[in-house]
Design a protein around this motif. Structure first.
Motif, PDB file in Angstrom:
ATOM      1  N   THR A 160       8.688   5.237 -13.359  1.00 32.52           N
ATOM      2  CA  THR A 160       8.434   5.617 -12.006  1.00 32.52           C
ATOM      3  C   THR A 160       8.668   4.362 -11.031  1.00 32.52           C
ATOM      4  N   ILE A 161       8.058   3.313 -11.269  1.00 29.93           N
ATOM      5  CA  ILE A 161       7.950   1.878 -10.586  1.00 29.93           C
ATOM      6  C   ILE A 161       9.741   1.708 -10.602  1.00 29.93           C
ATOM      7  N   LEU A 162      10.209   1.714 -11.621  1.00 34.02           N
ATOM      8  CA  LEU A 162      11.706   1.183 -11.564  1.00 34.02           C
ATOM      9  C   LEU A 162      12.508   2.205 -10.642  1.00 34.02           C
ATOM     10  N   ARG A 163      12.231   3.616 -10.691  1.00 32.33           N
ATOM     11  CA  ARG A 163      12.938   4.345  -9.794  1.00 32.33           C
ATOM     12  C   ARG A 163      12.766   4.093  -8.378  1.00 32.33           C
ATOM     13  N   MET A 164      11.284   3.793  -8.001  1.00 28.51           N
ATOM     14  CA  MET A 164      11.221   3.391  -6.450  1.00 28.51           C
ATOM     15  C   MET A 164      12.002   2.128  -6.256  1.00 28.51           C
ATOM     16  N   ALA A 165      11.711   1.080  -6.999  1.00 27.73           N
ATOM     17  CA  ALA A 165      12.240  -0.203  -6.802  1.00 27.73           C
ATOM     18  C   ALA A 165      13.899  -0.061  -6.638  1.00 27.73           C
ATOM     19  N   VAL A 166      14.665   0.807  -7.409  1.00 28.35           N
ATOM     20  CA  VAL A 166      15.890   1.008  -7.339  1.00 28.35           C
ATOM     21  C   VAL A 166      16.474   1.800  -6.138  1.00 28.35           C
ATOM     22  N   TYR A 167      15.444   2.665  -5.810  1.00 26.91           N
ATOM     23  CA  TYR A 167      15.634   3.419  -4.507  1.00 26.91           C
ATOM     24  C   TYR A 167      15.915   2.391  -3.318  1.00 26.91           C
ATOM     25  N   GLU A 168      14.732   1.496  -3.181  1.00 29.08           N
ATOM     26  CA  GLU A 168      14.593   0.663  -2.225  1.00 29.08           C
ATOM     27  C   GLU A 168      15.763  -0.518  -2.321  1.00 29.08           C
ATOM     28  N   GLN A 188       0.949  -1.078   0.168  1.00 28.65           N
ATOM     29  CA  GLN A 188       0.047   0.087   0.101  1.00 28.65           C
ATOM     30  C   GLN A 188       1.075   1.430  -0.014  1.00 28.65           C
ATOM     31  N   VAL A 189       1.918   1.206   0.715  1.00 32.98           N
ATOM     32  CA  VAL A 189       2.832   2.308   0.820  1.00 32.98           C
ATOM     33  C   VAL A 189       3.662   2.707  -0.426  1.00 32.98           C
ATOM     34  N   ARG A 190       4.018   1.395  -1.202  1.00 36.61           N
ATOM     35  CA  ARG A 190       4.664   1.519  -2.494  1.00 36.61           C
ATOM     36  C   ARG A 190       3.547   2.144  -3.677  1.00 36.61           C
ATOM     37  N   GLU A 191       2.469   1.533  -3.531  1.00 34.99           N
ATOM     38  CA  GLU A 191       1.263   2.038  -4.590  1.00 34.99           C
ATOM     39  C   GLU A 191       0.888   3.857  -4.164  1.00 34.99           C
ATOM     40  N   SER A 192       0.979   4.075  -3.025  1.00 32.11           N
ATOM     41  CA  SER A 192       0.739   5.369  -2.897  1.00 32.11           C
ATOM     42  C   SER A 192       1.975   6.169  -2.969  1.00 32.11           C
ATOM     43  N   ALA A 193       3.148   5.824  -3.004  1.00 37.82           N
ATOM     44  CA  ALA A 193       4.296   6.339  -3.520  1.00 37.82           C
ATOM     45  C   ALA A 193       4.512   6.604  -4.793  1.00 37.82           C
ATOM     46  N   LEU A 194       3.896   5.434  -5.613  1.00 40.75           N
ATOM     47  CA  LEU A 194       3.845   5.564  -7.008  1.00 40.75           C
ATOM     48  C   LEU A 194       2.880   6.602  -7.415  1.00 40.75           C
ATOM     49  N   GLN A 195       1.705   6.677  -6.794  1.00 35.82           N
ATOM     50  CA  GLN A 195       0.912   7.940  -7.118  1.00 35.82           C
ATOM     51  C   GLN A 195       1.492   9.239  -7.024  1.00 35.82           C
ATOM     52  N   SER A 196       2.225   9.274  -5.932  1.00 32.99           N
ATOM     53  CA  SER A 196       2.827  10.643  -5.414  1.00 32.99           C
ATOM     54  C   SER A 196       3.886  11.089  -6.489  1.00 32.99           C
ATOM     55  N   LEU A 197       4.715  10.120  -6.822  1.00 32.75           N
ATOM     56  CA  LEU A 197       5.618  10.377  -7.469  1.00 32.75           C
ATOM     57  C   LEU A 197       5.206  10.687  -9.072  1.00 32.75           C
ATOM     58  N   PHE A 198       4.029   9.850  -9.431  1.00 32.27           N
ATOM     59  CA  PHE A 198       3.641  10.249 -10.717  1.00 32.27           C
ATOM     60  C   PHE A 198       3.060  11.647 -10.856  1.00 32.27           C
ATOM     61  N   VAL A 245       9.167   8.521  -1.238  1.00 30.02           N
ATOM     62  CA  VAL A 245       9.061   9.372  -2.109  1.00 30.02           C
ATOM     63  C   VAL A 245       9.936  10.562  -2.136  1.00 30.02           C
ATOM     64  N   THR A 246      10.619  11.186  -0.992  1.00 30.82           N
ATOM     65  CA  THR A 246      11.637  11.969  -1.050  1.00 30.82           C
ATOM     66  C   THR A 246      12.973  11.424  -1.408  1.00 30.82           C
ATOM     67  N   GLY A 247      13.083   9.984  -0.873  1.00 35.09           N
ATOM     68  CA  GLY A 247      14.434   9.431  -1.480  1.00 35.09           C
ATOM     69  C   GLY A 247      14.396   9.120  -2.888  1.00 35.09           C
ATOM     70  N   GLU A 259       5.268   7.941   7.572  1.00 36.58           N
ATOM     71  CA  GLU A 259       6.661   8.232   7.491  1.00 36.58           C
ATOM     72  C   GLU A 259       7.415   7.573   6.509  1.00 36.58           C
ATOM     73  N   TYR A 260       7.167   6.135   6.147  1.00 34.94           N
ATOM     74  CA  TYR A 260       7.725   5.429   5.125  1.00 34.94           C
ATOM     75  C   TYR A 260       7.301   6.054   3.669  1.00 34.94           C
ATOM     76  N   LEU A 261       6.232   6.261   3.722  1.00 33.53           N
ATOM     77  CA  LEU A 261       5.732   6.829   2.184  1.00 33.53           C
ATOM     78  C   LEU A 261       6.756   8.018   1.933  1.00 33.53           C
ATOM     79  N   GLU A 262       6.635   8.922   3.041  1.00 36.22           N
ATOM     80  CA  GLU A 262       7.540  10.306   2.631  1.00 36.22           C
ATOM     81  C   GLU A 262       9.023  10.026   2.455  1.00 36.22           C
ATOM     82  N   LYS A 263       9.499   8.804   3.061  1.00 36.87           N
ATOM     83  CA  LYS A 263      10.791   8.479   2.998  1.00 36.87           C
ATOM     84  C   LYS A 263      11.071   7.938   1.549  1.00 36.87           C
TER      85      LYS A 263
END
Length: 140
Positions: free
Chosen positions: A80-88, A5-15, A48-50, A42-46
């Motif tokens: 966007t999905i790739l960016r999030m995954a690489v960040y993590e 759910q956090v990843r899905e919300s992060a995807l929406q935010s980054l998009f 997205v900003t990370g 907190e994890y969502l913000e981390k």
């Protein structure tokens, strides 16, 4: 509340940030307003900003492993999905690699095209083989 759910919300935010040029706090706020689920803010913000703050380094890594694809030619959702995954993968070493990759594939299937899951898996599969070296390079 799950990491999915956090990843899905992060995807929406980054998009929103990428397409709509919306600041991070505003994009996160929109997503939190629209969800009816309990989200680890907190994890969502981390995430997205990370992802956003390390985007140029992340993009250069994605481009290295995406043979035949340039960043500017990739579908926005897939990128966007790739960016999030690489960040993590690089900056959250406590999170299991398989979980990150599987979630990225599932997000691609759910929010992009039928072929996006394979595309994301192909890039992340190559990248994860060099993960220790890549993690070392981002900490320098």
């Amino acid at each position: 509340m799950s990491r999915r759910q956090v990843r899905e919300s992060a995807l929406q935010s980054l998009f929103q940030m990428n397409v709509g040029q919306v600041p991070a706090n505003e994009a996160i706020g929109h997503v939190l307003e629209e969800t009816n689920q309990e989200i680890d803010k907190e994890y969502l913000e981390k995430m997205v900003t990370g992802t956003h703050n390390n985007q140029s380094r992340i993009d250069s890594i994605i481009e290295k492993y995406s043979v035949g694809w340039k960043i500017d030619r990739m579908p926005t959702v897939d990128l966007t999905i790739l960016r999030m995954a690489v960040y993590e993968l690089l900056y959250e070493p406590g999170t299991p690699e398989k979980a990150i990759i599987n979630e990225a594939i599932e997000l691609a299937k759910a929010f992009s095209t039928a072929e996006s899951g394979k595309f994301v898996n192909g890039i992340l599969g190559k990248l994860v083989q060099d993960l220790d070296q890549l993690r070392g390079s981002v900490q320098e």
